[in-house]
Design a protein around this motif. Structure first.
Motif, mmCIF file in Angstrom:
data_model
loop_
_atom_site.group_PDB
_atom_site.id
_atom_site.type_symbol
_atom_site.label_atom_id
_atom_site.label_comp_id
_atom_site.label_asym_id
_atom_site.label_seq_id
_atom_site.Cartn_x
_atom_site.Cartn_y
_atom_site.Cartn_z
ATOM 1 N N ASN A 53 0.710 -1.432 -0.066
ATOM 2 C CA ASN A 53 0.115 0.046 0.066
ATOM 3 C C ASN A 53 0.902 1.221 -0.072
ATOM 4 N N ALA A 54 0.621 2.266 -0.907
ATOM 5 C CA ALA A 54 1.551 3.229 -0.998
ATOM 6 C C ALA A 54 1.519 4.193 0.158
ATOM 7 N N ALA A 55 0.594 4.225 1.204
ATOM 8 C CA ALA A 55 0.577 4.915 2.420
ATOM 9 C C ALA A 55 1.145 4.291 3.685
ATOM 10 N N SER A 56 1.742 3.027 3.243
ATOM 11 C CA SER A 56 2.259 2.447 4.359
ATOM 12 C C SER A 56 3.824 2.552 4.582
ATOM 13 N N ALA A 57 4.325 2.783 5.466
ATOM 14 C CA ALA A 57 5.873 3.044 5.672
ATOM 15 C C ALA A 57 6.412 1.602 5.887
ATOM 16 N N TYR A 58 5.617 0.687 6.598
ATOM 17 C CA TYR A 58 6.139 -0.873 6.478
ATOM 18 C C TYR A 58 6.278 -1.319 5.168
ATOM 19 N N CYS A 59 5.496 -1.141 4.310
ATOM 20 C CA CYS A 59 5.794 -1.408 2.703
ATOM 21 C C CYS A 59 6.774 -0.730 2.191
ATOM 22 N N HIS A 60 7.067 0.535 2.229
ATOM 23 C CA HIS A 60 8.233 1.243 1.952
ATOM 24 C C HIS A 60 9.544 0.580 2.122
ATOM 25 N N THR A 61 9.538 0.334 3.428
ATOM 26 C CA THR A 61 10.883 -0.479 3.828
ATOM 27 C C THR A 61 11.052 -1.711 3.019
ATOM 28 N N LEU A 62 10.027 -2.768 2.904
ATOM 29 C CA LEU A 62 10.246 -3.880 2.381
ATOM 30 C C LEU A 62 10.406 -3.986 0.809
ATOM 31 N N LEU A 63 9.896 -2.526 0.477
ATOM 32 C CA LEU A 63 10.116 -2.691 -1.189
ATOM 33 C C LEU A 63 11.490 -1.974 -1.322
ATOM 34 N N GLU A 64 12.288 -1.481 -0.531
ATOM 35 C CA GLU A 64 13.396 -1.246 -0.526
ATOM 36 C C GLU A 64 14.459 -2.386 -0.336
ATOM 37 N N ASP A 65 13.909 -3.320 0.345
ATOM 38 C CA ASP A 65 14.931 -4.511 0.428
ATOM 39 C C ASP A 65 14.514 -5.474 -0.771
ATOM 40 N N LEU A 66 13.462 -5.441 -1.320
ATOM 41 C CA LEU A 66 13.003 -6.346 -2.628
ATOM 42 C C LEU A 66 13.898 -5.694 -3.808
ATOM 43 N N VAL A 67 14.048 -4.453 -3.835
ATOM 44 C CA VAL A 67 14.623 -3.931 -5.077
ATOM 45 C C VAL A 67 16.226 -4.210 -4.839
ATOM 46 N N ARG A 68 16.614 -4.277 -3.601
ATOM 47 C CA ARG A 68 18.240 -4.649 -3.454
ATOM 48 C C ARG A 68 18.341 -6.190 -3.685
ATOM 49 N N LEU A 69 17.345 -6.886 -3.272
ATOM 50 C CA LEU A 69 17.474 -8.447 -3.560
ATOM 51 C C LEU A 69 17.100 -8.723 -4.953
ATOM 52 N N GLN A 70 16.305 -7.983 -5.844
ATOM 53 C CA GLN A 70 16.318 -8.183 -7.331
ATOM 54 C C GLN A 70 17.759 -8.067 -7.817
ATOM 55 N N ALA A 71 18.626 -7.020 -7.330
ATOM 56 C CA ALA A 71 19.971 -6.618 -7.950
ATOM 57 C C ALA A 71 20.541 -7.638 -7.631
ATOM 58 N N ARG A 72 20.561 -8.549 -6.753
ATOM 59 C CA ARG A 72 21.300 -9.553 -6.461
ATOM 60 C C ARG A 72 20.992 -10.921 -7.597
ATOM 61 N N PHE A 73 19.875 -10.826 -7.931
ATOM 62 C CA PHE A 73 19.509 -12.034 -8.626
ATOM 63 C C PHE A 73 18.928 -11.415 -9.946
ATOM 64 N N PRO A 74 19.638 -10.591 -10.790
ATOM 65 C CA PRO A 74 18.893 -9.716 -11.855
ATOM 66 C C PRO A 74 18.192 -11.006 -12.973
ATOM 67 N N VAL A 75 18.690 -12.047 -13.134
ATOM 68 C CA VAL A 75 18.360 -13.017 -14.050
ATOM 69 C C VAL A 75 17.163 -13.849 -13.571
ATOM 70 N N GLY A 76 17.476 -14.500 -12.264
ATOM 71 C CA GLY A 76 16.591 -15.240 -11.696
ATOM 72 C C GLY A 76 15.368 -14.982 -10.896
ATOM 73 N N LEU A 77 15.419 -13.765 -10.787
ATOM 74 C CA LEU A 77 14.203 -13.043 -9.815
ATOM 75 C C LEU A 77 13.413 -11.906 -10.506
ATOM 76 N N SER A 78 12.257 -12.001 -10.765
ATOM 77 C CA SER A 78 11.280 -10.863 -11.248
ATOM 78 C C SER A 78 10.443 -10.575 -10.063
ATOM 79 N N LEU A 79 10.012 -9.180 -10.197
ATOM 80 C CA LEU A 79 9.126 -8.675 -9.349
ATOM 81 C C LEU A 79 8.033 -7.980 -9.989
ATOM 82 N N LEU A 80 6.633 -8.151 -9.328
ATOM 83 C CA LEU A 80 5.611 -7.620 -9.740
ATOM 84 C C LEU A 80 4.607 -7.187 -8.661
ATOM 85 N N GLY A 81 4.464 -5.762 -8.587
ATOM 86 C CA GLY A 81 3.872 -5.093 -7.500
ATOM 87 C C GLY A 81 2.220 -5.184 -7.488
#
Length: 473
Positions: free
Chosen positions: A39-67
């Motif tokens: 949810n756009a208004a959730s700080a909790y969500c913002h924190t996890l989204l940051e971590d997931l973007v970093r995670l995708q950078a670790r697995f640029p081929v093997g991991l896809s994200l859809l929000g």
């Protein structure tokens, strides 16, 4: 093959894709897919989204994200508002608005943020809930890639849509006013600007690249900075994306980190080096000569930092998400986003509860002035108990009258609350507001960060004239 594993439910055509062409689960086969419910208004969500973007950078081929965005507020049913949040956060993957909560129900999601992991064969493997699950998700993704011996297939990049226009400002979300200067947190450009009151840029702090770097103005770096406060010859910055409190020494322009290390962490009382005292989504700051108060959206609390002793202390909030008054230690807040101070009283824009709260610092007492609950929101003027706001992000005290100005962000309006028992009223303006997220007052003027429109406005409190400042033009 495990017969208990079932195919992940396909995404429905009813989803409103905001920044990419429509996506399908079937098209993601051959790599691990993480469906992110947020949810756009959730700080909790913002924190996890940051971590997931970093995670995708670790697995640029093997991991896809859809929000998959889940609307809480009425305004979030409008995909244009959610797209602004996607662009403000810099999310590099396709996002859809699930206006009917259909996908949420198909996947049996219980709360946000949640991540549904789908394996390379399109089977739903696990659902994680909470903003502290990034470590477990990392392990699970690695396990699913190892399961197929690393034989993952690169995906076709989605055709992106909905980019913001290139303008001098990008989502300005912080303002501070001094005798001769206006300071602007140019959030989307990861920098702080020093301007004249009329908007001419004098100095720029930060490279414009999101990072955590101290030093001279041209070398320092911020990440999605928001709240600002001016105390003598220092400008304090709630460097939200870095989960840090920064200080700009205005005499020489040097930027310092006082608290935080670039990652969200458990906030604790004490003193020490900046890296040893992590913060979690600091959204705003106000200050006195001896301390800085911090609206910690990620922990639903108010903290203060003693400048002389370099000590961090919890002032109010149990940490539980909610709206509850009384003794400061047990009071509950919901994403405190904006602060204003007069003597020993702090006023708080408690965004997720659509409320305005007050904290008597010396007495340690919290009171709700406007707002009734986490799901009580709207656009109503009148007496305090009947008035309704929708995700207010900023407040400012009028310089010459007992009025609290409110940036009612999701209603796209400027509201005013007369202190001492007065009513809430919408203040008419000649210029439309789009998700205003910061306010600042000075003699005779109110400055407004019209965040969604990438501009700063100056409102003359005497004659009612509103002008757009030509910052950076």
């Amino acid at each position: 093959m495990n017969p208990a594993l079932v195919a992940a439910p396909e995404l429905q055509p009813s989803l409103q894709w905001l920044n990419a062409t429509p996506q399908r689960i079937e098209a993601q086969r051959g790599r691990v897919l993480a469906l992110v419910f947020w949810n756009a208004a959730s700080a909790y969500c913002h924190t996890l989204l940051e971590d997931l973007v970093r995670l995708q950078a670790r697995f640029p081929v093997g991991l896809s994200l859809l929000g998959i965005h889940q609307p809480k507020f009425d305004s979030e049913l409008d995909g244009r508002l959610v797209l602004k949040a996607v662009n403000r956060l810099g999310l590099p993957f396709p996002v859809a608005n699930d206006r009917g909560w259909t996908t949420w129900q198909h996947y049996g999601i219980q709360g946000w943020p949640s991540v549904a992991l789908i394996d390379t064969r399109g089977r739903l493997r696990q659902v994680f809930t909470g903003d502290d699950q990034s470590g477990a998700i990392d392990v699970a993704v690695q396990g699913l890639i190892d399961e197929v011996g690393g034989a993952v297939m690169p995906g076709e990049p989605a055709r992106r849509t909905g980019a913001e226009p290139r303008l001098p400002l990008a989502f300005p979300s912080g303002l501070a006013v001094g005798e001769n200067h206006l300071y602007v947190a140019d959030t989307g450009h990861h920098r702080i600007l020093e301007c004249t009151h009329s908007g001419r840029v004098l100095r720029e702090f930060g490279t414009g690249h999101g990072d955590l770097v101290d030093g001279a103005p041209e070398d320092a770096a911020f990440r999605l900075p928001r709240g600002l406060c001016l105390v003598r010859e220092s400008l304090y910055v709630a460097d939200t994306g870095n989960h840090a409190l920064r200080r700009i020494r205005l005499l020489d322009g040097v930027v310092e980190t006082l608290l935080g290390n670039g990652r969200a962490g458990p906030v604790r009382e004490g003193s020490g080096k900046a890296a040893e005292l992590p913060l979690n989504q600091p959204w705003d700051v106000v200050g006195t000569l001896d301390r800085i108060y911090i609206a910690m959206a990620g922990t639903n609390q108010i903290w203060d930092y003693e400048l002389g002793g370099a000590k961090l202390r919890r002032v109010a909030g149990s940490g539980e998400l909610g709206i509850a008054d009384g003794p400061a230690a047990s009071a509950m807040f919901a994403h405190p986003a904006g602060l204003a101070q007069v003597q020993q009283t702090l006023y708080i824009a408690d965004a997720a509860s659509s409320a305005i709260r007050s904290l008597q610092v010396a007495q340690g007492q919290v009171q709700t002035l406007v707002g009734q609950g986490l799901y009580e929101f709207g656009d109503e003027d009148g007496q305090r108990r009947e008035a309704r706001l929708q995700f207010p992000q900023a407040i400012a005290l009028d310089p010459s009258s007992p009025v609290l100005w409110i940036a009612d962000s999701y209603n796209g309006s400027l509201r005013r609350l007369r202190l001492g028992g007065g009513d809430v009223a919408t203040h008419p303006l000649s210029h439309a507001l789009e998700q205003p997220a910061a306010l600042a007052t000075g003699p005779g003027s109110l400055w407004i960060a019209n965040t969604g429109a990438h501009e700063v406005l100056r409102y003359d409190l005497g004659n009612g004239k509103l002008a757009r400042l030509p910052i950076g033009e």
